[in-house]
Design a protein around this motif. Structure first.
Motif: not given
Length: 68
Positions: A38-40, A47-48, A55-56
């Motif tokens: 679930g965390v992944k 990240k999408a 920020a990246s």
């Protein structure tokens, strides 16, 4: 029943969570694997987002300035 410990640490707006469970029974391990999956999944969705991408890019620019 399993004894589940959750350690949460917040540093500079970042949250780290560590989960430990005892005893190390097959049921407990299955629950931890489900939680980690679930965390992944959450990380992939985060990240999408546009905020993460912005920020990246800013972080890459900042590190490039430091190196030169």
């Amino acid at each position: 029943m399993a004894n589940i410990q959750i350690f949460k640490k917040v540093t500079k707006g970042r949250t780290s969570i560590r989960v430990a469970a005892t005893p190390k029974s097959p049921e407990t391990r299955a629950l931890l694997r489900k939680f980690q999956a679930g965390v992944k999944d959450f990380e992939k969705k985060w990240k999408a987002t546009a905020a993460y991408k912005k920020a990246s890019k800013a972080k890459k620019k900042k590190t490039a300035k430091k190196r030169s």
